[in-house]
Write a protein that holds these residues in place. Structure first.
Motif, PDB file in Angstrom:
ATOM      1  N   GLY B 182     -48.765 -53.475  -2.665  1.00 20.50           N
ATOM      2  CA  GLY B 182     -49.814 -52.941  -1.613  1.00 20.50           C
ATOM      3  C   GLY B 182     -49.446 -51.502  -1.112  1.00 20.50           C
ATOM      4  N   LEU B 183     -47.990 -51.408  -0.893  1.00 21.56           N
ATOM      5  CA  LEU B 183     -47.652 -49.893  -0.400  1.00 21.56           C
ATOM      6  C   LEU B 183     -47.931 -48.983  -1.547  1.00 21.56           C
ATOM      7  CD1 LEU B 183     -44.131 -50.748   0.891  1.00 21.56           C
ATOM      8  CD2 LEU B 183     -46.169 -50.586   2.273  1.00 21.56           C
ATOM      9  N   VAL B 184     -47.752 -49.298  -2.810  1.00 23.54           N
ATOM     10  CA  VAL B 184     -48.192 -48.143  -3.948  1.00 23.54           C
ATOM     11  C   VAL B 184     -49.505 -48.106  -3.991  1.00 23.54           C
ATOM     12  CG1 VAL B 184     -48.037 -47.758  -6.328  1.00 23.54           C
ATOM     13  CG2 VAL B 184     -45.940 -48.878  -5.319  1.00 23.54           C
ATOM     14  N   LEU B 185     -50.318 -48.966  -3.847  1.00 25.47           N
ATOM     15  CA  LEU B 185     -51.690 -48.869  -3.978  1.00 25.47           C
ATOM     16  C   LEU B 185     -52.346 -48.097  -2.882  1.00 25.47           C
ATOM     17  CD1 LEU B 185     -53.195 -52.436  -5.114  1.00 25.47           C
ATOM     18  CD2 LEU B 185     -54.060 -50.215  -5.795  1.00 25.47           C
ATOM     19  N   PHE B 186     -51.635 -48.370  -1.587  1.00 19.91           N
ATOM     20  CA  PHE B 186     -52.320 -47.676  -0.601  1.00 19.91           C
ATOM     21  C   PHE B 186     -52.052 -46.070  -0.572  1.00 19.91           C
ATOM     22  CE2 PHE B 186     -51.436 -45.257   3.716  1.00 19.91           C
ATOM     23  CZ  PHE B 186     -52.458 -45.736   4.312  1.00 19.91           C
ATOM     24  N   LEU B 187     -50.744 -45.729  -0.956  1.00 17.43           N
ATOM     25  CA  LEU B 187     -50.457 -44.003  -1.315  1.00 17.43           C
ATOM     26  C   LEU B 187     -51.256 -43.823  -2.510  1.00 17.43           C
ATOM     27  CD1 LEU B 187     -48.708 -41.843  -1.300  1.00 17.43           C
ATOM     28  CD2 LEU B 187     -47.002 -43.063  -2.664  1.00 17.43           C
ATOM     29  N   VAL B 188     -51.285 -44.524  -3.497  1.00 15.21           N
ATOM     30  CA  VAL B 188     -51.794 -43.805  -4.779  1.00 15.21           C
ATOM     31  C   VAL B 188     -53.421 -43.730  -4.575  1.00 15.21           C
ATOM     32  CG1 VAL B 188     -52.302 -44.091  -7.387  1.00 15.21           C
ATOM     33  CG2 VAL B 188     -49.894 -44.564  -6.297  1.00 15.21           C
ATOM     34  N   PHE B 189     -53.904 -44.841  -4.037  1.00 19.10           N
ATOM     35  CA  PHE B 189     -55.536 -44.754  -4.066  1.00 19.10           C
ATOM     36  C   PHE B 189     -56.058 -43.547  -2.950  1.00 19.10           C
ATOM     37  CE2 PHE B 189     -59.228 -46.173  -1.610  1.00 19.10           C
ATOM     38  CZ  PHE B 189     -60.245 -46.481  -2.605  1.00 19.10           C
ATOM     39  N   VAL B 228     -60.773 -36.117   6.602  1.00 19.50           N
ATOM     40  CA  VAL B 228     -61.684 -37.057   7.546  1.00 19.50           C
ATOM     41  C   VAL B 228     -61.886 -38.492   6.682  1.00 19.50           C
ATOM     42  CG1 VAL B 228     -63.861 -37.746   8.656  1.00 19.50           C
ATOM     43  CG2 VAL B 228     -62.728 -35.244   8.894  1.00 19.50           C
ATOM     44  N   THR B 229     -62.392 -38.269   5.233  1.00 20.63           N
ATOM     45  CA  THR B 229     -62.598 -39.580   4.456  1.00 20.63           C
ATOM     46  C   THR B 229     -61.363 -40.312   4.489  1.00 20.63           C
ATOM     47  OG1 THR B 229     -64.171 -38.203   3.295  1.00 20.63           O
ATOM     48  CG2 THR B 229     -63.415 -40.394   2.370  1.00 20.63           C
ATOM     49  N   THR B 230     -60.047 -39.715   4.024  1.00 24.31           N
ATOM     50  CA  THR B 230     -58.881 -40.204   3.869  1.00 24.31           C
ATOM     51  C   THR B 230     -58.397 -40.836   5.158  1.00 24.31           C
ATOM     52  OG1 THR B 230     -58.389 -38.537   2.194  1.00 24.31           O
ATOM     53  CG2 THR B 230     -56.479 -39.653   3.177  1.00 24.31           C
ATOM     54  N   LEU B 231     -58.747 -40.343   6.480  1.00 28.97           N
ATOM     55  CA  LEU B 231     -58.312 -40.929   7.839  1.00 28.97           C
ATOM     56  C   LEU B 231     -58.969 -42.075   7.872  1.00 28.97           C
ATOM     57  CD1 LEU B 231     -58.190 -37.663  10.046  1.00 28.97           C
ATOM     58  CD2 LEU B 231     -56.247 -39.194   9.451  1.00 28.97           C
ATOM     59  N   VAL B 232     -60.395 -42.268   7.512  1.00 24.92           N
ATOM     60  CA  VAL B 232     -61.038 -43.530   7.695  1.00 24.92           C
ATOM     61  C   VAL B 232     -60.498 -44.303   6.897  1.00 24.92           C
ATOM     62  CG1 VAL B 232     -63.413 -44.390   7.346  1.00 24.92           C
ATOM     63  CG2 VAL B 232     -63.127 -42.003   8.220  1.00 24.92           C
ATOM     64  N   LEU B 233     -60.218 -44.078   5.628  1.00 24.07           N
ATOM     65  CA  LEU B 233     -59.712 -45.201   4.727  1.00 24.07           C
ATOM     66  C   LEU B 233     -58.488 -45.649   4.986  1.00 24.07           C
ATOM     67  CD1 LEU B 233     -60.686 -43.540   1.075  1.00 24.07           C
ATOM     68  CD2 LEU B 233     -61.377 -46.085   2.170  1.00 24.07           C
ATOM     69  N   ALA B 234     -57.563 -44.650   5.527  1.00 28.54           N
ATOM     70  CA  ALA B 234     -56.155 -45.108   6.052  1.00 28.54           C
ATOM     71  C   ALA B 234     -56.391 -46.079   7.092  1.00 28.54           C
ATOM     72  CB  ALA B 234     -55.591 -44.025   6.428  1.00 28.54           C
ATOM     73  N   TRP B 235     -57.302 -45.681   8.046  1.00 32.99           N
ATOM     74  CA  TRP B 235     -57.399 -46.853   9.241  1.00 32.99           C
ATOM     75  C   TRP B 235     -57.959 -48.005   8.773  1.00 32.99           C
ATOM     76  CZ3 TRP B 235     -57.583 -46.563  14.515  1.00 32.99           C
ATOM     77  CH2 TRP B 235     -58.077 -47.564  15.210  1.00 32.99           C
ATOM     78  N   VAL B 236     -58.692 -48.121   7.724  1.00 31.27           N
ATOM     79  CA  VAL B 236     -59.120 -49.479   7.440  1.00 31.27           C
ATOM     80  C   VAL B 236     -58.332 -50.275   6.522  1.00 31.27           C
ATOM     81  CG1 VAL B 236     -61.151 -50.448   5.950  1.00 31.27           C
ATOM     82  CG2 VAL B 236     -61.779 -48.853   7.326  1.00 31.27           C
ATOM     83  N   LEU B 237     -57.614 -49.438   5.573  1.00 31.99           N
ATOM     84  CA  LEU B 237     -56.681 -50.237   4.462  1.00 31.99           C
ATOM     85  C   LEU B 237     -55.295 -50.326   5.239  1.00 31.99           C
ATOM     86  CD1 LEU B 237     -57.923 -48.195   1.359  1.00 31.99           C
ATOM     87  CD2 LEU B 237     -58.457 -50.583   1.942  1.00 31.99           C
ATOM     88  N   GLY B 238     -54.848 -49.434   5.983  1.00 37.84           N
ATOM     89  CA  GLY B 238     -53.407 -49.316   6.438  1.00 37.84           C
ATOM     90  C   GLY B 238     -52.854 -50.911   6.971  1.00 37.84           C
ATOM     91  N   PRO B 239     -53.578 -51.226   7.923  1.00 32.15           N
ATOM     92  CA  PRO B 239     -53.026 -52.611   8.418  1.00 32.15           C
ATOM     93  C   PRO B 239     -52.943 -53.719   7.579  1.00 32.15           C
ATOM     94  CG  PRO B 239     -54.390 -51.430   9.891  1.00 32.15           C
ATOM     95  CD  PRO B 239     -54.603 -50.768   8.568  1.00 32.15           C
ATOM     96  N   GLU B 248     -50.822 -45.924  13.417  1.00 29.95           N
ATOM     97  CA  GLU B 248     -49.822 -45.349  12.369  1.00 29.95           C
ATOM     98  C   GLU B 248     -50.572 -45.121  11.121  1.00 29.95           C
ATOM     99  OE1 GLU B 248     -45.648 -47.847  14.039  1.00 29.95           O
ATOM    100  OE2 GLU B 248     -47.219 -48.564  12.396  1.00 29.95           O
ATOM    101  N   SER B 249     -51.498 -45.698  10.806  1.00 28.70           N
ATOM    102  CA  SER B 249     -52.194 -45.590   9.292  1.00 28.70           C
ATOM    103  C   SER B 249     -52.774 -44.362   9.346  1.00 28.70           C
ATOM    104  CB  SER B 249     -53.067 -46.559   9.051  1.00 28.70           C
ATOM    105  OG  SER B 249     -52.285 -47.976   9.062  1.00 28.70           O
ATOM    106  N   LEU B 250     -53.340 -44.022  10.638  1.00 26.23           N
ATOM    107  CA  LEU B 250     -53.947 -42.500  10.841  1.00 26.23           C
ATOM    108  C   LEU B 250     -53.069 -41.417  10.601  1.00 26.23           C
ATOM    109  CD1 LEU B 250     -56.478 -42.774  13.943  1.00 26.23           C
ATOM    110  CD2 LEU B 250     -57.122 -42.593  11.573  1.00 26.23           C
ATOM    111  N   GLY B 251     -51.792 -41.565  11.210  1.00 21.28           N
ATOM    112  CA  GLY B 251     -50.664 -40.595  10.778  1.00 21.28           C
ATOM    113  C   GLY B 251     -50.483 -40.556   9.440  1.00 21.28           C
TER     114      GLY B 251
END
Lengths: 212, 320
Positions: B182-189, B228-239, B248-251
């Motif tokens: 999951g961590l690898v997917l979050f980073l690479v995606f 901005v796109t990456t921030l939105v995706l991070a917000w959704v996918l991070g947790p 934290e995901s936004l960071g």
């Protein structure tokens, strides 16, 4: 037995080394001859040159004969077996023999059988990654067989991976630029000069890192 | 949980396949509206994305050994492209050979989960030892250039990229929903989507160039749109994929968005210096391996240490 070993050598060992350890960037692969007779004329920096060219010829490999110096490649029993049975070299004498025999006679016979020769116009491997003076052999062949295409192939990087006198293979990508075939009948003047011009043209297609 | 992979990671992989299907269909529909060359390039790119996604999925789903071998291979290909492009010295052949050997060493250290060694092996020990080995070669001409370029390559291609692999061996119980994959997917995606996002926003809205001398295609609009796109995706996918909260995901999204851009233009500058357009021809439409992982060289260590500090370090775990 030797056929099996030959297959294992080329499809397992050589292919793994070339695809994984080295990696090739081939330009104009479609210019490689699909059938003999033909001559592949390449610059020579490394023992890898022959392996790469054989590998590029793929299933046509059976008809490909690297022309090699008998005094080096047939210097002992093991090398003789390996060179003749596994690689399939066509041995020639570098010096005209005392009884006046023709060192290129075997090449001519092979071309008449429809085989594809790998010929290194520079002779031996020489200084890595530098184009040395061409010897006359390839021009003589072209004069005797004016309809046989001589395909110039410029390689770069193999001399960095495995230069003369070194046993350690260091991974580097290699470039292989295939030029358009040149026939003896196409050239009015000096064949060697015309071939050399093709090589210079191919060399200018690439951007090569310094290696000093 | 299938094949030892948590369901969230599998759903995310299915999501990636969904995006690729959409992209493939979209490009087929756009065929008549795009210039021939652009269309061919997009088709090639998406085809390469399919191959990369498939290989990547196998690499992170099967087991840890396969994953480590896969990322070691990515490091090897990138390092080989790098060493083939830069000027090197004949006398350094054996030094370069040793430099390649740091790859199996670094990934074995990851397999053994020796965090302390993982983090200092290349920046400290290799940094000290390789130049000394070079001295033994006896050639001082271009010595500094050789030391500098070799170490930079190892830091980027081996140390940097190996951070992706270390995500896989972080304690799984701290990320119960999606685990290491999951961590690898979050980073690479996010890193790859950020690249695509910056490209698409730049193509559609791009006006002001960011670094015209280095990479004329990069625009302020592309950069901001991508981030901005990456921030939105991070917000959704991070947790969902990581132990991070939304905030934290936004960071992490910000680090990946800006770090990805930095990695991209850094490799562009290197290529421009060397006078090449692509670093290789491995991936049709993309170039070489180094062209594809340029952003990851920056985002992997940045994301790893951010995440590690927040959730995996002794401090975060209340052990200190």
């Amino acid at each position: 037995m030797n056929r099996v070993l030959r297959w294992v050598f080329f499809t397992v060992i050589v292919r793994t080394v070339i695809l994984l350890v080295l990696g090739l960037n081939v330009r104009n692969r479609e210019r490689l001859p699909t059938e003999g007779p033909a001559v592949l004329a390449a610059n020579h920096n490394s023992h890898l040159d022959t392996m790469v060219l054989m590998s590029l010829m793929g299933t046509r490999r059976g008809r490909v004969r690297p022309v090699a110096a008998a005094d080096y490649f047939l210097r002992n029993r093991f090398m003789t077996w390996f060179s003749l049975q596994i690689i399939g070299v066509l041995p020639i004498e570098r010096q005209r023999s005392e009884d006046g025999g023709d060192p290129l006679a075997a090449c001519g016979e092979a071309l008449e059988r429809g085989e594809i020769l790998i010929f290194f116009p520079e002779g031996s491997r020489g200084e890595p990654e530098q184009l040395a003076q061409f010897r006359g052999g390839v021009a003589k062949l072209a004069a005797r067989h004016p309809d046989v295409p001589v395909v110039p192939i410029y390689t770069h990087g193999l001399g960095k991976a495995l230069p003369k006198g070194q046993a350690l293979l260091v991974p580097f990508f290699a470039d292989v630029f295939v030029g358009e075939g040149l026939r003896g009948s196409d050239v009015d003047g000096d064949f060697l000069e015309a071939l050399r011009e093709r090589f210079e043209g191919l060399r200018k297609e690439g951007v090569f890192a310094d290696w000093d | 949980m299938i094949l030892g992979v948590e369901s969230a990671a599998l759903i995310a992989l299915a999501g990636v396949a969904g995006i690729l299907v959409t992209a493939t269909v979209l490009i087929a529909l756009l065929r008549r509206r795009l210039p021939e060359a652009t269309h061919t390039e997009l088709v090639q790119r998406v085809r390469s994305w399919w191959v990369m996604a498939a290989v990547f999925t196998v690499a992170i789903v099967v087991n840890e050994v396969v994953s480590l071998v896969f990322f070691a291979l990515v490091s090897f290909l990138a390092l080989k492209e790098y060493f083939s492009l830069i000027p090197t010295r004949r006398v350094d052949r054996s030094v370069i050979f040793l430099a390649y050997l740091t790859i199996p060493a670094q990934y074995a250290i990851i397999g053994l989960e020796w965090y302390g060694i993982f983090i200092i092996f290349i920046p400290v020990y290799v940094f000290l030892l390789l130049p000394f080995r070079m001295v033994l070669g006896g050639e001082t001409n271009h010595f500094l250039r050789a030391v500098g370029t070799t170490q930079w390559g190892l830091m980027a291609m081996v140390f940097g990229i190996s951070h992706v692999a270390y995500l896989l061996v972080l304690p799984g119980e701290l990320n119960p929903g999606a685990g290491g994959p999951g961590l690898v997917l979050f980073l690479v995606f996010l890193t790859q989507f950020n690249d695509v996002g910056q490209y698409v926003w730049g193509k559609t809205l791009g006006r002001h160039k960011v670094v015209p001398q280095v990479s004329p295609g990069k625009t302020v609009e592309g950069l901001i749109g991508g981030v901005v796109t990456t921030l939105v995706l991070a917000w959704v996918l991070g947790p969902w994929l990581t132990p991070m909260s939304h905030l934290e995901s936004l960071g992490a999204g910000l680090l990946i968005g800006i770090g990805g851009f930095a990695g991209d233009v850094t490799i562009s500058a290197l290529k421009r210096d060397l006078g090449v357009k692509d670093t290789g021809s491995l991936l049709p439409g993309h170039g070489g391996m180094l062209d594809r992982v340029d952003s990851l060289i920056y985002t992997a260590p940045l994301f790893f240490h951010y995440l590690y500090f927040l959730h995996y370090s002794p401090t975060a775990l209340g052990l200190l």
